[in-house]
Design a protein around this motif. Structure first.
Motif, PDB file in Angstrom:
ATOM      1  N   GLY A 147      40.445  42.035  43.267  1.00  0.00           N
ATOM      2  CA  GLY A 147      40.574  41.265  42.035  1.00  0.00           C
ATOM      3  C   GLY A 147      39.257  41.150  41.303  1.00  0.00           C
ATOM      4  N   SER A 151      38.225  42.819  37.592  1.00  0.00           N
ATOM      5  CA  SER A 151      37.657  42.001  36.517  1.00  0.00           C
ATOM      6  C   SER A 151      36.309  42.551  36.063  1.00  0.00           C
ATOM      7  CB  SER A 151      37.487  40.555  36.990  1.00  0.00           C
ATOM      8  OG  SER A 151      38.749  39.962  37.218  1.00  0.00           O
ATOM      9  N   PRO A 167      44.862  39.516  32.836  1.00  0.00           N
ATOM     10  CA  PRO A 167      45.177  38.211  33.433  1.00  0.00           C
ATOM     11  C   PRO A 167      43.973  37.641  34.179  1.00  0.00           C
ATOM     12  CG  PRO A 167      46.938  39.783  33.843  1.00  0.00           C
ATOM     13  CD  PRO A 167      45.809  40.570  33.245  1.00  0.00           C
ATOM     14  N   GLN A 168      43.989  36.351  34.410  1.00  0.00           N
ATOM     15  CA  GLN A 168      42.912  35.701  35.144  1.00  0.00           C
ATOM     16  C   GLN A 168      42.737  36.345  36.520  1.00  0.00           C
ATOM     17  OE1 GLN A 168      40.734  33.126  34.306  1.00  0.00           O
ATOM     18  NE2 GLN A 168      41.501  33.466  32.225  1.00  0.00           N
ATOM     19  N   GLU A 169      41.495  36.426  36.943  1.00  0.00           N
ATOM     20  CA  GLU A 169      41.191  37.029  38.243  1.00  0.00           C
ATOM     21  C   GLU A 169      41.956  36.339  39.375  1.00  0.00           C
ATOM     22  OE1 GLU A 169      37.245  36.880  40.892  1.00  0.00           O
ATOM     23  OE2 GLU A 169      36.975  37.928  38.975  1.00  0.00           O
ATOM     24  N   THR A 170      42.054  35.021  39.328  1.00  0.00           N
ATOM     25  CA  THR A 170      42.765  34.278  40.380  1.00  0.00           C
ATOM     26  C   THR A 170      44.237  34.664  40.431  1.00  0.00           C
ATOM     27  OG1 THR A 170      43.030  32.448  38.818  1.00  0.00           O
ATOM     28  CG2 THR A 170      41.198  32.306  40.398  1.00  0.00           C
ATOM     29  N   ALA A 171      44.828  34.944  39.267  1.00  0.00           N
ATOM     30  CA  ALA A 171      46.233  35.347  39.225  1.00  0.00           C
ATOM     31  C   ALA A 171      46.416  36.737  39.839  1.00  0.00           C
ATOM     32  CB  ALA A 171      46.743  35.329  37.786  1.00  0.00           C
ATOM     33  N   LEU A 172      45.493  37.641  39.556  1.00  0.00           N
ATOM     34  CA  LEU A 172      45.558  38.974  40.146  1.00  0.00           C
ATOM     35  C   LEU A 172      45.484  38.893  41.669  1.00  0.00           C
ATOM     36  CD1 LEU A 172      43.127  40.923  37.766  1.00  0.00           C
ATOM     37  CD2 LEU A 172      45.622  40.966  37.724  1.00  0.00           C
ATOM     38  N   ALA A 174      46.162  36.366  43.620  1.00  0.00           N
ATOM     39  CA  ALA A 174      47.358  35.723  44.183  1.00  0.00           C
ATOM     40  C   ALA A 174      48.521  36.702  44.280  1.00  0.00           C
ATOM     41  CB  ALA A 174      47.747  34.517  43.330  1.00  0.00           C
ATOM     42  N   LEU A 175      48.705  37.537  43.252  1.00  0.00           N
ATOM     43  CA  LEU A 175      49.789  38.528  43.285  1.00  0.00           C
ATOM     44  C   LEU A 175      49.563  39.560  44.383  1.00  0.00           C
ATOM     45  CD1 LEU A 175      50.537  39.148  39.503  1.00  0.00           C
ATOM     46  CD2 LEU A 175      52.188  38.442  41.250  1.00  0.00           C
ATOM     47  N   LYS A 178      50.194  37.966  47.794  1.00  0.00           N
ATOM     48  CA  LYS A 178      51.612  37.662  48.002  1.00  0.00           C
ATOM     49  C   LYS A 178      52.420  38.906  48.337  1.00  0.00           C
ATOM     50  CE  LYS A 178      55.673  35.809  45.570  1.00  0.00           C
ATOM     51  NZ  LYS A 178      56.163  35.222  44.299  1.00  0.00           N
TER      52      LYS A 178
END
Length: 296
Positions: A147, A151, A167-172, A174-175, A178
Motif C-alpha cells: 500500500g 502511494s 484511494p487512501q493508503e489505509t483503504a488499499l 485494508a482491502l 482482507k
C-alpha cells in the motif's frame, strides 16, 4: 578502500575474468540494473552477474546498495535449487573494483519460445513450497508495504502526469489484508528474458532481486501486466491454465486483484517514463494506470 570512478561494470567484469584465468568473456544479456557475462577458462564456463552501479537510485530502487540485491540473489537462487525450482546455482559472491559480482553456473538457452503452460506449472509448484523463514518474517507486513509503495509511486507519477485520484493508503491496505491470505515466495520478475529455456522448457529462473513473500496473486497480477509487452514473451491465459493444472489457485474476482495490477502498472509506468524511457510503453502503462484507478 576507494575505487576509481572511471571503472565501468564491463571493465570490472573483464578484470575479474582475467583474474580467474578466463580466456574469453562476452556480454550475454542485460537488464535495467544488471549486466550478465559469460566467461570461459580452459576447463569450464561461468556466468557473472554485474551491477551497473554500486548503489542504485531509481524510482523503483531508491538508494539500494547493489550488494544487498546480490546477497538476495545468492540466497534465493540457492533456496530455489534446493527446493526443486529451476534456477542457476550460485557459486561465489566477490568484489571486483568495488562492484559486488555474483558468479553462477551457466544454464544455456536455445532461444526457443517459452512453453507457457510449463512456466505456469513451475510457478504453481514454487508457490506451494514453504517460503524461507527469514523472507517471510521480513515481509510480515507485506500488504502495508505494498500500500505504501503504491502511494509513493502514484505520487511521483501524478506530479508529472494527470491521473484519476488514488484511494487512501489505509483503504488499499485494508482491502489487500482482507482479500489475500496465503503466503509464498514470489519471483516477481517473470518474463522470457529471465528464464533460461531449452526446447521450450523453463530450465532456470534468474534474477531474484524483486522477490517477495506474499499471496500468489501478487505474482500473477504482475505477469498479467507484463504480458502486454511483446518482448516479454508471455501469454497470461496459458500461464494461468498451466498454473491451475498443477493445483495453483488464483482468485481474480476480488477488489485486491485490481490493486495488485495497479501496483504492477505503476511500476512499469515509472520504468518507461524515467529509468528506461520508451514513449510507446510509457503511454501504454500510464493509460493502464489511469484505467485501473478509475476501476477502484
Amino acid at each position: 578502500m576507494s575505487y576509481p570512478v572511471a571503472i565501468s561494470a564491463s571493465t570490472a567484469a573483464t578484470r575479474l575474468a582475467n583474474r580467474r584465468g578466463a580466456n574469453d568473456i562476452f556480454l550475454a544479456g542485460e537488464g535495467v540494473e544488471f549486466l550478465f557475462f559469460i566467461a570461459a577458462t580452459e576447463k569450464r564456463r561461468e556466468s557473472y552477474r554485474v551491477p551497473r552501479a554500486r548503489v542504485f537510485d531509481t524510482a523503483n530502487n531508491p538508494k539500494i546498495p547493489a550488494r544487498d540485491l546480490q546477497h538476495k540473489e545468492l540466497k534465493l537462487s540457492a533456496w530455489a535449487v534446493d527446493h526443486g525450482v529451476p534456477s542457476a546455482r550460485p557459486e561465489q559472491l566477490v568484489v571486483q573494483d568495488g562492484y559486488p559480482v555474483l558468479i553462477t553456473e551457466i544454464i544455456d538457452d536455445d532461444g526457443t519460445p517459452l512453453d507457457q503452460h510449463a512456466v505456469g506449472a513451475v510457478l504453481a509448484q514454487m508457490h506451494q513450497q514453504e517460503p524461507p523463514i527469514d523472507e517471510a518474517s521480513q515481509h510480515a507486513n507485506i500488504y502495508r508495504y505494498l500500500g505504501q509503495r503504491i502511494s509513493h509511486r502514484y505520487s511521483r507519477l501524478s506530479a508529472q502526469h494527470q491521473m484519476p485520484s488514488l484511494p487512501q493508503e489505509t483503504a488499499l491496505i485494508a482491502l489487500l489484508e482482507k482479500s489475500l491470505r496465503r503466503v509464498s515466495l514470489l519471483h516477481m520478475d517473470i518474463r522470457r528474458q529471465n528464464i533460461r529455456v531449452i526446447d521450450g522448457a523453463p530450465k532456470a529462473l534468474i534474477d531474484w532481486s524483486n522477490a517477495l513473500t506474499a499471496a500468489p496473486e501478487v505474482e500473477l497480477a504482475r505477469i498479467q501486466e507484463y504480458s502486454a509487452i511483446t518482448e516479454n514473451g508471455l501469454d497470461y491465459t496459458d500461464i494461468v491454465e498451466g498454473y491451475r493444472r498443477e493445483s495453483g489457485v488464483v482468485d481474480e474476482s476480488t477488489a485486491a486483484w485490481r490493486i495488485l495490477r495497479l501496483d504492477a502498472a505503476l511500476m512499469l509506468a515509472g520504468v518507461f517514463t524515467s529509468v528506461s524511457p520508451r514513449e510507446e510503453l510509457a503511454q501504454l502503462f500510464l493509460g493502464r494506470t489511469c484505467e485501473l484507478l478509475r476501476e477502484l
